[in-house]
Structures are given as C-alpha cells and as structure tokens.
Design a protein around this motif. Structure first.
Motif, PDB file in Angstrom:
ATOM      1  N   GLY A   4      19.268  18.108  49.403  1.00 12.99           N
ATOM      2  CA  GLY A   4      20.475  18.581  50.074  1.00 12.99           C
ATOM      3  C   GLY A   4      21.534  17.540  50.319  1.00 12.99           C
ATOM      4  O   GLY A   4      22.601  17.857  50.842  1.00 12.99           O
ATOM      5  N   ASN A   5      21.283  16.309  49.932  1.00 14.51           N
ATOM      6  CA  ASN A   5      22.247  15.263  50.248  1.00 14.51           C
ATOM      7  C   ASN A   5      22.594  14.431  49.014  1.00 14.51           C
ATOM      8  O   ASN A   5      23.636  14.627  48.385  1.00 14.51           O
ATOM      9  CB  ASN A   5      21.681  14.380  51.366  1.00 14.51           C
ATOM     10  CG  ASN A   5      22.653  13.344  51.872  1.00 14.51           C
ATOM     11  OD1 ASN A   5      23.226  12.580  51.118  1.00 14.51           O
ATOM     12  ND2 ASN A   5      22.864  13.311  53.178  1.00 14.51           N
TER      13      ASN A   5
ATOM     14  N   ALA B 105      31.711  12.621  52.451  1.00 13.11           N
ATOM     15  CA  ALA B 105      31.086  12.228  53.723  1.00 13.11           C
ATOM     16  C   ALA B 105      31.997  12.550  54.895  1.00 13.11           C
ATOM     17  O   ALA B 105      31.536  13.029  55.939  1.00 13.11           O
ATOM     18  CB  ALA B 105      30.755  10.732  53.699  1.00 13.11           C
ATOM     19  N   PHE B 106      33.299  12.298  54.739  1.00 12.71           N
ATOM     20  CA  PHE B 106      34.257  12.574  55.810  1.00 12.71           C
ATOM     21  C   PHE B 106      34.321  14.067  56.110  1.00 12.71           C
ATOM     22  O   PHE B 106      34.264  14.481  57.285  1.00 12.71           O
ATOM     23  CB  PHE B 106      35.638  12.059  55.403  1.00 12.71           C
ATOM     24  CG  PHE B 106      36.725  12.397  56.388  1.00 12.71           C
ATOM     25  CD1 PHE B 106      36.818  11.732  57.606  1.00 12.71           C
ATOM     26  CD2 PHE B 106      37.643  13.389  56.102  1.00 12.71           C
ATOM     27  CE1 PHE B 106      37.815  12.052  58.521  1.00 12.71           C
ATOM     28  CE2 PHE B 106      38.646  13.718  57.003  1.00 12.71           C
ATOM     29  CZ  PHE B 106      38.734  13.050  58.219  1.00 12.71           C
TER      30      PHE B 106
ATOM     31  N   TRP C 222      21.861  22.055  54.266  1.00 20.50           N
ATOM     32  CA  TRP C 222      20.644  21.247  54.313  1.00 20.50           C
ATOM     33  C   TRP C 222      20.654  20.249  55.462  1.00 20.50           C
ATOM     34  O   TRP C 222      19.598  19.770  55.875  1.00 20.50           O
ATOM     35  CB  TRP C 222      20.403  20.558  52.976  1.00 20.50           C
ATOM     36  CG  TRP C 222      19.490  21.369  52.115  1.00 20.50           C
ATOM     37  CD1 TRP C 222      19.830  22.318  51.204  1.00 20.50           C
ATOM     38  CD2 TRP C 222      18.057  21.327  52.129  1.00 20.50           C
ATOM     39  NE1 TRP C 222      18.715  22.875  50.636  1.00 20.50           N
ATOM     40  CE2 TRP C 222      17.609  22.273  51.185  1.00 20.50           C
ATOM     41  CE3 TRP C 222      17.115  20.586  52.833  1.00 20.50           C
ATOM     42  CZ2 TRP C 222      16.258  22.497  50.936  1.00 20.50           C
ATOM     43  CZ3 TRP C 222      15.767  20.801  52.589  1.00 20.50           C
ATOM     44  CH2 TRP C 222      15.352  21.746  51.655  1.00 20.50           C
ATOM     45  N   TYR C 223      21.845  19.952  55.976  1.00 23.07           N
ATOM     46  CA  TYR C 223      21.860  19.136  57.185  1.00 23.07           C
ATOM     47  C   TYR C 223      21.115  19.871  58.294  1.00 23.07           C
ATOM     48  O   TYR C 223      20.311  19.263  59.021  1.00 23.07           O
ATOM     49  CB  TYR C 223      23.285  18.813  57.660  1.00 23.07           C
ATOM     50  CG  TYR C 223      23.239  18.261  59.057  1.00 23.07           C
ATOM     51  CD1 TYR C 223      22.826  16.954  59.272  1.00 23.07           C
ATOM     52  CD2 TYR C 223      23.462  19.079  60.166  1.00 23.07           C
ATOM     53  CE1 TYR C 223      22.676  16.454  60.562  1.00 23.07           C
ATOM     54  CE2 TYR C 223      23.320  18.589  61.452  1.00 23.07           C
ATOM     55  CZ  TYR C 223      22.927  17.280  61.647  1.00 23.07           C
ATOM     56  OH  TYR C 223      22.754  16.812  62.922  1.00 23.07           O
TER      57      TYR C 223
ATOM     58  N   ALA D 188      24.314  10.506  61.673  1.00 23.74           N
ATOM     59  CA  ALA D 188      24.870   9.257  61.155  1.00 23.74           C
ATOM     60  C   ALA D 188      24.215   8.872  59.830  1.00 23.74           C
ATOM     61  O   ALA D 188      24.900   8.517  58.851  1.00 23.74           O
ATOM     62  CB  ALA D 188      24.685   8.136  62.173  1.00 23.74           C
ATOM     63  N   LEU D 189      22.892   8.967  59.763  1.00 27.15           N
ATOM     64  CA  LEU D 189      22.175   8.634  58.539  1.00 27.15           C
ATOM     65  C   LEU D 189      22.539   9.593  57.417  1.00 27.15           C
ATOM     66  O   LEU D 189      22.663   9.191  56.253  1.00 27.15           O
ATOM     67  CB  LEU D 189      20.661   8.671  58.794  1.00 27.15           C
ATOM     68  CG  LEU D 189      19.757   8.249  57.633  1.00 27.15           C
ATOM     69  CD1 LEU D 189      20.077   6.822  57.199  1.00 27.15           C
ATOM     70  CD2 LEU D 189      18.287   8.378  58.031  1.00 27.15           C
ATOM     71  N   TRP D 190      22.744  10.845  57.764  1.00 24.86           N
ATOM     72  CA  TRP D 190      23.106  11.869  56.781  1.00 24.86           C
ATOM     73  C   TRP D 190      24.429  11.517  56.093  1.00 24.86           C
ATOM     74  O   TRP D 190      24.546  11.584  54.862  1.00 24.86           O
ATOM     75  CB  TRP D 190      23.222  13.221  57.476  1.00 24.86           C
ATOM     76  CG  TRP D 190      23.384  14.391  56.560  1.00 24.86           C
ATOM     77  CD1 TRP D 190      24.548  15.038  56.241  1.00 24.86           C
ATOM     78  CD2 TRP D 190      22.349  15.059  55.831  1.00 24.86           C
ATOM     79  NE1 TRP D 190      24.306  16.071  55.376  1.00 24.86           N
ATOM     80  CE2 TRP D 190      22.961  16.106  55.102  1.00 24.86           C
ATOM     81  CE3 TRP D 190      20.973  14.885  55.732  1.00 24.86           C
ATOM     82  CZ2 TRP D 190      22.242  16.976  54.282  1.00 24.86           C
ATOM     83  CZ3 TRP D 190      20.245  15.744  54.916  1.00 24.86           C
ATOM     84  CH2 TRP D 190      20.878  16.774  54.200  1.00 24.86           C
ATOM     85  N   ILE D 191      25.407  11.140  56.883  1.00 22.92           N
ATOM     86  CA  ILE D 191      26.733  10.819  56.349  1.00 22.92           C
ATOM     87  C   ILE D 191      26.685   9.560  55.487  1.00 22.92           C
ATOM     88  O   ILE D 191      27.317   9.479  54.423  1.00 22.92           O
ATOM     89  CB  ILE D 191      27.737  10.672  57.507  1.00 22.92           C
ATOM     90  CG1 ILE D 191      27.932  12.040  58.183  1.00 22.92           C
ATOM     91  CG2 ILE D 191      29.078  10.138  57.007  1.00 22.92           C
ATOM     92  CD1 ILE D 191      28.723  11.986  59.474  1.00 22.92           C
TER      93      ILE D 191
END
Length: 458
Positions: free
Chosen positions: A165-166, A193-194, A373-374, A395-398
């Motif tokens: 998902g990422n 990401a933004f 998926w987040y 934060a890690l996701w971005i």
C-alpha cells in the motif's frame, strides 16, 4: 540486502507455492458451496446496495462512515497499481493464461471478500479513542480465542501496508509519471507524500471524504479509456480472450512470440497471486474499513464486497491484460514489464497521449491505495501498540512514500517480491479465521435472508 532477498525468495516460494493458491481458491470454493453461491444470489443486490440512497446515508446508527464511503475506501485500497502494473506483470511472467487464473480467483474471491466483511462487521468494536475497529485480528481474538494468531495478523498487516500500500504504489506512480511526463522520481514522491499527509492527518473520515471523490472518477476514467482501446482493436479481442483461456491449460511456449520462461505453473501462480494482490480477497485488508460502515446487518455490507472484487478484477484488471494482449505489446515488447507494458499498449492507440492517460490513471489509483492502506496499517499497529503509535506511524508512512518513489526498476521488483511475501503471510491467519468461523457466517447469512423474506430489511 542480498541475504534478505534470498531469505524472502525462500519464504515467498513457500507462502505462494501451489498449496497457497489451492488454499485461497479452495476457501472461496468452500464458502461458495456452504453459502449457496452468494456471488450469484446476491449479485444484483450488491449493485442495489451500492447505488441506493441508504448507501450514502447509512443504515441504522452504529458505525463511523456511510456504506458507500466504506466501499469507496476499500476500492481505493484494491484498485491500485496492481490493476495496471501488477496485472501486467502477471501476464508478462506467466503468459496470457495468467489472465484466466486472475478471473477464477476473482469469481471465488467475491464470496471470500463477502465473508471477510461480514465477520469484520459482526465482531467490530471501539478502540480507546472511540473509533470503530475491526478485521481478522478481532475475529480471531473474539471468536476463536487465538490471541497469538490475532497478534501475528496485526503485525503482518502493519508491515505489509508499507509494501502493497505504500512503496510499490509510490514507485509505480513515479515510474509512470516519468515515462508519461518526464518528471524525476523524487519529485513525484515528494508531491505524493505531501498530498497523502494532507488527508491522513484527519483520520478515517478525512480518508473517506477523499476516496468518495477520487475513486468513482478514476474508475470511470480508466473504463472509458479502456473501452475506446477495445473499440479500436475490436477485431483482435476474440483472439485476445481466446489466448487467455487457451494458454491457461496449454503450453504457453507454443504461442507465437512466446517469452522464454512461460509455463503453466507460472500462469497459475502469478495469475492467482497478482489477482489477489489486486482484489485482496483472502488477505483480510478491506474488511478493516468495511466494518466501520453505518449498517443494519453485517451481510448487507458484505454484499458490497462482491461488487468490490467484480469491479476491481473482472472489469479493471481485464481492461489492462486484454489491452496488452490485443495490441500485441505482450509478445512484441518482451523487454517491458509492469506499468511499462500498459503504458505502451495504450500508446499504440493514442501515442504519447495514451502514455499520459495511463500515467494519470496510475497516479490516481496509487494515491487512493496509499490512503486506504494507511488505515489498514494503522489498524494493525494500534491493535498491537494502542492509539499512541498513530502519530509515529503517520510520519513513517509519509517518509516511506518518498523512499519508494525514489527507487529504480530493480528496487521496484524487490519491493513487489517483499509485498507478495507479506501478503501471503497476512492471508494465512485470515484464511484460518474464515474456516474456523464459517458456521457463524452461515447463521448470519440465514438470518439476513430470513429478515429480507419478512421485509424487515430492504
């Protein structure tokens, strides 16, 4: 890194071996039989539930978002780069016969997805912050008492989210935007990401608000684009569909222009794996958002799972694979893989405009998948560590979106492989739960049918 890839290769060969394909499809067959072929019985009802007024406002009072918003968010998770890059990769590795096994997995996956949603909705509960949560981990803990399996599923979900998902979504998007518009990968990653950060910071309702706008638009856009391509190649469609059926059971190396390495086994394994990667039936992912719907019966929301798989694989993935086969891209450009195949197929009709069309479609597909998926990853993480982990997970996701977009083609292949492995690891405890609690599902389906017969439910 090389050691990790070798270990992953061994694990992947186990979790995605023939036994896993049989387990996944077999679960769908079993559930289809004991529930009376619900993908056919409820097929019309699934469309009615999706497009009814109740889908927009909800049924009853319990829940967080409307049934349609839950479906849109689930579709955001399933209709992603797997429909463009993953489906293309399946036939690139296994030949046109892989398309047939994608369809088979989808037919039975409709029932599997329905049952997953039913159970997740039936066993949902609120977390310490008052948010509705549900999914395989809650089913395993409450219905089976297997807390260790529940914990494992939550762990696999929290980790798998960064793959399926990422980073795969970000990487496929960056590659497509680079081919379509010449934009460097890192810039695409930063923008993606933004835009993701703007949405996920608001939680589930913010994600649902975004997906209810993006998902219908992107699905209609890709459908229209595929329809035009089909019309332009209408004389080649019978042969393309025929190849998908024929080479599912005959040596694909006998096909004119066959790519070295095609086998019947690869067609079966890659078709099933990529089909499941796309529609996620059997993984237990989408139920984590379906279960937040405002609904009056678990089976009602479950019928939307049927629609979800149908749209994802039978419609959208079919557009991708048949476009590649019909235009001759599969055998004419064997050096291409993933999204490159789809981009090239559409360019045969529209030239550079076709490449830009697919690039835009893939960007929308991937962006919506990153949002959905987040929520799945956050749900797994909060099950293990509680709501205090949410800011750190965001934060890690971005950060991982940027890292995923930055990687090259070899990086993409490695991430796909890791994502496949983690998907398989998610599927194991989920499928165990489906078999274990299948008796409860039968009771719920009978209750739903009885209430509809008495006109207690619409």
């Amino acid at each position: 890194m090389e050691l990790l890839l070798q270990i992953n290769g061994v694990v992947n060969s186990i979790v995605w071996g023939p036994w896993m394909c049989a387990f996944l499809v077999g679960t769908g067959v079993y559930l289809t039989i004991i529930l009376g072929v619900p993908q056919i019985r409820y097929f019309t009802l699934s469309f009615k539930n999706v497009f009814s007024k109740g889908a927009m406002r909800g049924y009853g009072e319990e829940g967080t978002i409307s049934p349609f918003a839950a479906l849109a968010t689930a579709l955001a998770g399933t209709v992603g780069s797997g429909n463009i890059a993953g489906a293309a990769t399946a036939i690139h590795l296994g030949g046109p016969g892989a398309a047939f096994w994608m369809w088979v997995s989808a037919i039975f996956g409709m029932t599997t997805k329905m049952v997953e949603v039913i159970l997740a909705t039936h066993y949902r509960e609120k977390d310490e912050a008052g948010n509705w949560r549900g999914g395989t981990m809650y089913v395993l803990r409450t219905a089976t008492g297997q807390k260790w399996l529940a914990w494992l599923f939550a762990l696999f979900a929290a980790l798998a989210a960064f793959g399926i998902g990422n980073m795969t979504q970000a990487n496929s998007t960056a590659e497509a935007v680079n081919m379509g518009f010449g934009v460097p990968h890192i810039y695409t990653g930063i923008v993606l990401a933004f835009l993701t950060g703007l949405v996920v910071i608001g939680g589930l309702k913010s994600i649902a608000n975004a997906t209810t706008i993006v998902v219908p638009f992107m699905c209609v856009l890709y459908f229209i684009g595929g329809l035009v391509l089909f019309i332009m190649n209408i004389d080649k469609l019978p042969a393309a569909f025929g190849a998908a059926f024929y080479y599912a059971f005959h040596d694909p190396m006998a096909m004119p222009g066959a790519v070295a390495g095609w086998t019947l086994r690869l067609a079966l394994v890659k078709g099933t794996a990529r089909g499941i990667f796309s529609n996620e039936a059997g993984l237990g992912s989408a139920p984590m958002v379906h279960c937040t719907a405002i609904t009056d019966h678990p089976v009602r929301q479950g019928t939307m799972g049927i629609f979800e798989v149908f749209l994802d694989t039978i419609i959208i993935c079919t557009i991708t694979v048949i476009s590649i086969i019909a235009t001759g891209t599969l055998t004419g450009r064997p050096e291409l893989t993933g999204a490159q195949l789809t981009l090239t197929a559409f360019s045969t009709v529209w030239g550079n405009i076709g490449m830009m069309f697919v690039a835009i479609s893939l960007a929308l597909f991937a962006y919506s998948t990153v949002l959905a998926w987040y929520w799945y990853g956050e749900t797994g993480a909060t099950y293990i560590l509680g709501v205090k982990v949410i800011p750190y997970y965001k934060a890690l996701w971005i950060i991982c979106i940027v890292l995923g977009a930055w990687g090259g083609s070899e990086f993409l292949r490695n991430i796909w492989d890791f994502a496949d492995t983690l998907n398989g690891l998610m599927a194991i405890p989920n499928l165990i739960a489906l078999w274990w609690v299948s008796g409860e599902v039968r009771r719920l389906v009978k209750d739903f049918d009885a209430k509809r017969a008495r006109n207690e439910l619409t």
